[in-house]
Design an enzyme around this catalytic site. Structure first.
Site, mmCIF file in Angstrom:
data_model
loop_
_atom_site.group_PDB
_atom_site.id
_atom_site.type_symbol
_atom_site.label_atom_id
_atom_site.label_comp_id
_atom_site.label_asym_id
_atom_site.label_seq_id
_atom_site.Cartn_x
_atom_site.Cartn_y
_atom_site.Cartn_z
ATOM 1 N N LYS A 94 15.619 -7.865 -5.566
ATOM 2 C CA LYS A 94 16.345 -7.849 -4.432
ATOM 3 C C LYS A 94 17.707 -8.330 -4.668
ATOM 4 C CE LYS A 94 12.505 -7.751 -1.255
ATOM 5 N NZ LYS A 94 11.388 -8.232 -0.424
ATOM 6 N N LYS B 271 7.288 2.157 -4.523
ATOM 7 C CA LYS B 271 6.332 1.785 -3.079
ATOM 8 C C LYS B 271 7.249 2.289 -2.107
ATOM 9 C CE LYS B 271 6.647 -2.232 -1.132
ATOM 10 N NZ LYS B 271 6.382 -3.478 -0.776
ATOM 11 N N LYS C 69 8.905 -0.493 4.071
ATOM 12 C CA LYS C 69 9.289 -0.436 5.414
ATOM 13 C C LYS C 69 10.821 -0.683 5.515
ATOM 14 C CE LYS C 69 7.947 -4.956 6.180
ATOM 15 N NZ LYS C 69 7.172 -5.366 4.995
#
Length: 332
Positions: A112, A197, A200
């Site tokens: 990130k 993955k 969301k």
């Protein structure tokens, strides 16, 4: 009786991966004799650039979906992380126990922070330290088991390490938790990129099935799922055939079957995709119907969260107070 804690960040609309890998496991735990606490970890959503109104909206939606999925507030404690001050109180104490090296080794921090730098946003300090806040989320409740997806295992291991280290330095204070993973679909992958993955926070991409997607949208996304090159038929092999394996994992999780055994039932991708689409639509249908009912009565959901925060606070405060005393702070 075992005490269980888990939570989900409101950084995006909840996905099929969140449901199969976490929420449905919570519901199963909620039905048993164990004591379970489930949380919308909204403070974690602040570690990256965000829209405050969107965080509030997604936090409410997540809590509503937890209830719609079957969590019973009479049997478990459901609350908003920011409503219980003990999380941030304990986080600082644990920061005084953790090391800079431990934080920088976190896989999600590396990923990130690279994304933030590439976008020109800069890396927030909270992105580096939020695994400690996650450890505080867990340790504040004397948690024994943490049901999470595979991608969160490293963070639970950090919580274990910090609990052991604190106990050794300052005296027995924390319960050392363990991670529990679902047997199937622990990590649902993106339908368009089965090596990543199903996240969301990845926008509204065609490879992400959201819990509130309409049936037609779900079918379209599944039917367009990437399969693997070559003409080897339907074979369950996560390394060599990740696209097909992902579909089989999803089907197995929806139907209770075994992915390898299910592979033997198909001679082509089309039939497999149709069955996966049907299974996902039927799995999510009752959740979506119940969500619509709950969303029409937001005051009831807010009451559940208030009551849950009260119960959570009563559990956490004695443990956090004990940690403050153990580390050398005077009582007020």
């Amino acid at each position: 009786m075992t005490r269980i804690f888990s939570g989900i960040k409101p950084t995006g609309h909840l996905t099929l991966g969140n449901y199969l890998g976490a929420v449905r496991q919570w519901v199963a735990a909620d039905q048993g004799p164990d004591e379970a606490l489930f949380c919308v970890v909204d403070l974690h959503a602040l570690t990256v650039e965000h829209d405050p109104a969107r965080v509030r909206r997604l936090s409410r939606q997540a809590a509503t979906l937890f209830l719609a999925s079957g969590l019973d507030p009479e049997k478990c404690t459901l609350f908003m992380q920011s409503h219980v001050d003990e999380h941030t109180r304990l986080s600082y104490v644990l920061e005084c126990t953790a090391t800079d090296g431990e934080m920088r080794r976190m896989i999600q921090y590396k990923e990130k922070s690279a994304q933030a730098q590439a976008s020109g946003e800069g890396v927030r300090l909270s992105l580096l330290t939020y695994p400690v806040l996650m450890a505080a989320d867990i340790l504040a409740y004397a948690t024994e088991e943490v049901p999470v997806g595979e991608d969160q295992r490293q963070h639970v291991e950090l919580a274990r390490d910090l609990a052991v280290r604190f106990n050794q330095r300052y005296g027995r204070t924390f319960t050392v938790p363990k991670v529990t993973l679902p047997q199937v679909a622990a990590r649902v992958m993106d339908l368009q990129d089965p090596t990543s993955k199903m996240g969301k926070s990845g926008g509204a991409g065609p490879g992400v099935v959201f819990m509130l997607d309409e049936p037609g949208v779900i079918r379209k996304k599944v039917m367009r799922a990437v399969t693997d090159s070559g003409d080897g038929g339907v074979v369950y092999d996560r390394e060599a055939r990740p696209g097909v394996a992902n579909l089989l994992d999803v089907l197995a999780a929806c139907t209770g079957g075994d992915p390898a055994a299910l592979a033997d039932e198909y001679s082509g991708y089309g039939a497999l995709k149709r069955d996966v689409a049907d299974a996902v639509v039927e799995l999510l249908r009752p959740v979506q119907e119940r969500h619509a009912e709950l969303a029409a009565d937001p005051a009831a959901v807010e009451k559940v969260l208030r009551d849950g925060a009260g119960r959570a606070r009563a559990l956490a405060r004695p443990i956090v107070d004990r940690a403050y005393r153990a580390i050398g702070l005077l009582e007020p």
